[in-house]
Design a protein around this motif. Structure first.
Motif, PDB file in Angstrom:
ATOM      1  N   LEU A 166       0.812  -1.213   0.000  1.00  0.00           N
ATOM      2  CA  LEU A 166       0.000   0.000   0.000  1.00  0.00           C
ATOM      3  C   LEU A 166       0.848   1.267   0.000  1.00  0.00           C
ATOM      4  CD1 LEU A 166      -2.925  -0.882   2.450  1.00  0.00           C
ATOM      5  CD2 LEU A 166      -2.949  -0.866  -0.047  1.00  0.00           C
ATOM      6  N   LEU A 167       2.156   1.136   0.244  1.00  0.00           N
ATOM      7  CA  LEU A 167       3.042   2.293   0.298  1.00  0.00           C
ATOM      8  C   LEU A 167       4.045   2.313  -0.853  1.00  0.00           C
ATOM      9  CD1 LEU A 167       1.961   1.884   3.278  1.00  0.00           C
ATOM     10  CD2 LEU A 167       4.066   2.953   4.041  1.00  0.00           C
ATOM     11  N   GLN A 168       3.934   1.374  -1.769  1.00  0.00           N
ATOM     12  CA  GLN A 168       4.911   1.275  -2.853  1.00  0.00           C
ATOM     13  C   GLN A 168       4.631   2.272  -3.969  1.00  0.00           C
ATOM     14  OE1 GLN A 168       4.831  -2.796  -4.179  1.00  0.00           O
ATOM     15  NE2 GLN A 168       5.765  -3.589  -2.312  1.00  0.00           N
ATOM     16  N   LYS A 172      -3.797  -3.710 -10.329  1.00  0.00           N
ATOM     17  CA  LYS A 172      -4.594  -4.097  -9.161  1.00  0.00           C
ATOM     18  C   LYS A 172      -4.009  -3.501  -7.882  1.00  0.00           C
ATOM     19  CE  LYS A 172      -6.381  -8.468 -10.996  1.00  0.00           C
ATOM     20  NZ  LYS A 172      -6.400  -9.952 -10.848  1.00  0.00           N
ATOM     21  N   ARG A 173      -2.675  -3.500  -7.799  1.00  0.00           N
ATOM     22  CA  ARG A 173      -2.045  -2.961  -6.601  1.00  0.00           C
ATOM     23  C   ARG A 173      -2.300  -1.468  -6.465  1.00  0.00           C
ATOM     24  NH1 ARG A 173       3.624  -5.232  -4.701  1.00  0.00           N
ATOM     25  NH2 ARG A 173       2.200  -6.990  -4.769  1.00  0.00           N
ATOM     26  N   LEU A 174      -2.210  -0.749  -7.563  1.00  0.00           N
ATOM     27  CA  LEU A 174      -2.466   0.693  -7.524  1.00  0.00           C
ATOM     28  C   LEU A 174      -3.926   0.986  -7.217  1.00  0.00           C
ATOM     29  CD1 LEU A 174      -0.280   1.886 -10.551  1.00  0.00           C
ATOM     30  CD2 LEU A 174       0.299   1.882  -8.118  1.00  0.00           C
ATOM     31  N   ALA A 175      -4.819   0.124  -7.695  1.00  0.00           N
ATOM     32  CA  ALA A 175      -6.245   0.294  -7.394  1.00  0.00           C
ATOM     33  C   ALA A 175      -6.496   0.094  -5.903  1.00  0.00           C
ATOM     34  CB  ALA A 175      -7.079  -0.683  -8.214  1.00  0.00           C
ATOM     35  N   ARG A 176      -5.823  -0.880  -5.307  1.00  0.00           N
ATOM     36  CA  ARG A 176      -5.949  -1.096  -3.866  1.00  0.00           C
ATOM     37  C   ARG A 176      -5.450   0.129  -3.102  1.00  0.00           C
ATOM     38  NH1 ARG A 176      -2.346  -5.885  -2.805  1.00  0.00           N
ATOM     39  NH2 ARG A 176      -2.742  -5.332  -0.625  1.00  0.00           N
ATOM     40  N   GLN A 177      -4.355   0.704  -3.554  1.00  0.00           N
ATOM     41  CA  GLN A 177      -3.836   1.903  -2.905  1.00  0.00           C
ATOM     42  C   GLN A 177      -4.840   3.044  -2.976  1.00  0.00           C
ATOM     43  OE1 GLN A 177      -0.068   2.997  -4.583  1.00  0.00           O
ATOM     44  NE2 GLN A 177       0.993   1.158  -3.904  1.00  0.00           N
ATOM     45  N   ALA A 178      -5.439   3.227  -4.139  1.00  0.00           N
ATOM     46  CA  ALA A 178      -6.382   4.334  -4.328  1.00  0.00           C
ATOM     47  C   ALA A 178      -7.572   4.210  -3.388  1.00  0.00           C
ATOM     48  CB  ALA A 178      -6.851   4.370  -5.782  1.00  0.00           C
ATOM     49  N   VAL A 179      -8.064   2.986  -3.209  1.00  0.00           N
ATOM     50  CA  VAL A 179      -9.214   2.776  -2.322  1.00  0.00           C
ATOM     51  C   VAL A 179      -8.884   3.203  -0.898  1.00  0.00           C
ATOM     52  CG1 VAL A 179     -10.654   0.999  -1.257  1.00  0.00           C
ATOM     53  CG2 VAL A 179     -10.250   0.947  -3.712  1.00  0.00           C
ATOM     54  N   VAL A 180      -7.651   2.973  -0.483  1.00  0.00           N
ATOM     55  CA  VAL A 180      -7.253   3.308   0.892  1.00  0.00           C
ATOM     56  C   VAL A 180      -6.905   4.780   1.035  1.00  0.00           C
ATOM     57  CG1 VAL A 180      -5.512   2.907   2.680  1.00  0.00           C
ATOM     58  CG2 VAL A 180      -6.466   0.972   1.408  1.00  0.00           C
ATOM     59  N   TRP A 181      -6.052   5.290   0.137  1.00  0.00           N
ATOM     60  CA  TRP A 181      -5.497   6.632   0.316  1.00  0.00           C
ATOM     61  C   TRP A 181      -6.395   7.752  -0.180  1.00  0.00           C
ATOM     62  CZ3 TRP A 181      -1.717   6.837   3.600  1.00  0.00           C
ATOM     63  CH2 TRP A 181      -0.834   5.768   3.733  1.00  0.00           C
ATOM     64  N   GLU A 182      -7.332   7.455  -1.076  1.00  0.00           N
ATOM     65  CA  GLU A 182      -8.165   8.510  -1.656  1.00  0.00           C
ATOM     66  C   GLU A 182      -9.538   8.606  -1.009  1.00  0.00           C
ATOM     67  OE1 GLU A 182      -8.197   8.060  -5.898  1.00  0.00           O
ATOM     68  OE2 GLU A 182      -6.007   8.003  -6.037  1.00  0.00           O
ATOM     69  N   VAL A 240      -2.713   5.207   9.692  1.00  0.00           N
ATOM     70  CA  VAL A 240      -1.737   4.224   9.213  1.00  0.00           C
ATOM     71  C   VAL A 240      -0.475   4.323  10.046  1.00  0.00           C
ATOM     72  CG1 VAL A 240      -0.340   3.451   7.263  1.00  0.00           C
ATOM     73  CG2 VAL A 240      -2.656   4.302   6.861  1.00  0.00           C
ATOM     74  N   SER A 241      -0.105   3.227  10.703  1.00  0.00           N
ATOM     75  CA  SER A 241       1.129   3.158  11.484  1.00  0.00           C
ATOM     76  C   SER A 241       1.998   2.063  10.886  1.00  0.00           C
ATOM     77  CB  SER A 241       0.834   2.845  12.950  1.00  0.00           C
ATOM     78  OG  SER A 241       0.019   3.847  13.524  1.00  0.00           O
ATOM     79  N   VAL A 242       3.233   2.414  10.568  1.00  0.00           N
ATOM     80  CA  VAL A 242       4.145   1.475   9.917  1.00  0.00           C
ATOM     81  C   VAL A 242       5.452   1.414  10.694  1.00  0.00           C
ATOM     82  CG1 VAL A 242       5.308   0.851   7.770  1.00  0.00           C
ATOM     83  CG2 VAL A 242       3.142   2.124   7.685  1.00  0.00           C
ATOM     84  N   ILE A 243       5.933   0.196  10.918  1.00  0.00           N
ATOM     85  CA  ILE A 243       7.276  -0.005  11.457  1.00  0.00           C
ATOM     86  C   ILE A 243       8.076  -0.694  10.365  1.00  0.00           C
ATOM     87  CG2 ILE A 243       8.682  -1.051  13.264  1.00  0.00           C
ATOM     88  CD1 ILE A 243       6.206  -1.065  15.053  1.00  0.00           C
ATOM     89  N   LEU A 244       9.141  -0.029   9.932  1.00  0.00           N
ATOM     90  CA  LEU A 244       9.998  -0.557   8.876  1.00  0.00           C
ATOM     91  C   LEU A 244      11.289  -1.093   9.475  1.00  0.00           C
ATOM     92  CD1 LEU A 244       9.920   2.351   6.245  1.00  0.00           C
ATOM     93  CD2 LEU A 244       8.615   0.225   6.130  1.00  0.00           C
TER      94      LEU A 244
END
Length: 268
Positions: free
Chosen positions: A112-114, A137-147, A154-158
């Motif tokens: 989702l962050l790529q 498909k991956r970009l569509a998934r991102q759009a659903v979340v971020w838009e 969103v909390s991320v530990i890298l």
């Protein structure tokens, strides 16, 4: 009475649920609109459930049982507990509805962050046969979340290894880490880095994420070829505890932003 295309009730419990909802609705002479009205949901929800693009939720399963004297709630519980290969539909549904995402990234930037270039470079390693279709498909998934009008928390530990592992070359990595640094400035996003000096920890065996959907939480564990959704509350809690312990080791938000900007410079 034809079944929705590509749904095989003998292969997947979720496919069985989709086909059965449609069959029972038609037996009762109900239109999709009428069933949606009875359930108190959008017509599109009924359509997506019947076409297998959305998993029937436990709440609406209970409403169907009350209306039709069926056992959908029990079947949904069994489907959520099973690993029948239909995990991706459930994951995308939860992603779209989640109000909170918590992610642990052990080696790769979470999907989702790529950036498109990073995602394409990863998909081109042989992970999929149709790279451009998978990327879309991956970009569509991102759009659903971020838009969304109200984006989720969103909390991320890298892991430090995410920043050190080159994917697609220096230009791709520089753009990807710059994207992370930009996301980290958003008020609803927290990105922290777990540095190498932390030593051994409970996240070394792989990436996972936690999603808050309504009044429940689910976990998703990354794995080669396919992931696994975890919905049993006691098992989800184990991953929540693991995430908290990783958070105890991770650098604070401010320090992590500095680490991200410093990492950008290594790919000049």
């Amino acid at each position: 009475m034809s079944e929705p295309e590509d749904l095989d009730p003998d292969r997947s419990l979720w496919n069985y649920i989709a086909v059965e909802v449609r069959r029972l609705r038609q037996i009762r002479g109900l239109s999709g609109n009428k069933l949606a009205e009875q359930l108190g949901c959008d017509r599109s929800y009924v359509s997506r459930v019947e076409n297998g693009r959305l998993h029937l939720s436990p709440g609406y399963a209970q409403r169907l049982d009350a209306l039709w004297d069926t056992t959908f709630a029990r079947i949904v519980r069994l489907a959520e507990a099973s690993d029948d290969g239909d995990w991706f539909t459930g994951l995308t549904e939860h992603e779209a509805r989640a109000t909170r995402h918590r992610m642990w990234a052990a080696l790769l930037v979470p999907g989702l962050l790529q950036t498109p270039e990073y995602a394409r470079a990863m998909l081109s390693t042989g992970m999929v046969s149709g790279v451009e279709e998978a990327l879309e498909k991956r970009l569509a998934r991102q759009a659903v979340v971020w838009e969304r009008v109200e984006p989720p928390l969103v909390s991320v530990i890298l892991s430090w290894a995410v920043l050190a592992q080159p994917v697609g070359g220096s230009d791709v990595m520089r753009a990807q880490i710059s994207h992370l640094a930009e996301l980290a400035e958003a008020p609803h996003v927290s990105i922290r880095v777990l540095e190498a000096a932390s030593g051994a920890h409970n996240g070394l065996d792989g990436a996972f994420r936690l999603l808050s959907v309504g009044d429940r939480e689910v976990a998703f564990i990354d794995a080669p070829e396919r992931g696994r959704l975890v919905t049993t509350p006691t098992d989800v809690m184990k991953y929540a505890v693991r995430y908290d312990r990783l958070g105890d080791l991770a650098a604070p938000v401010g320090t992590s932003r500095t680490i991200l900007h410093r990492s950008i410079e290594t790919y000049q």
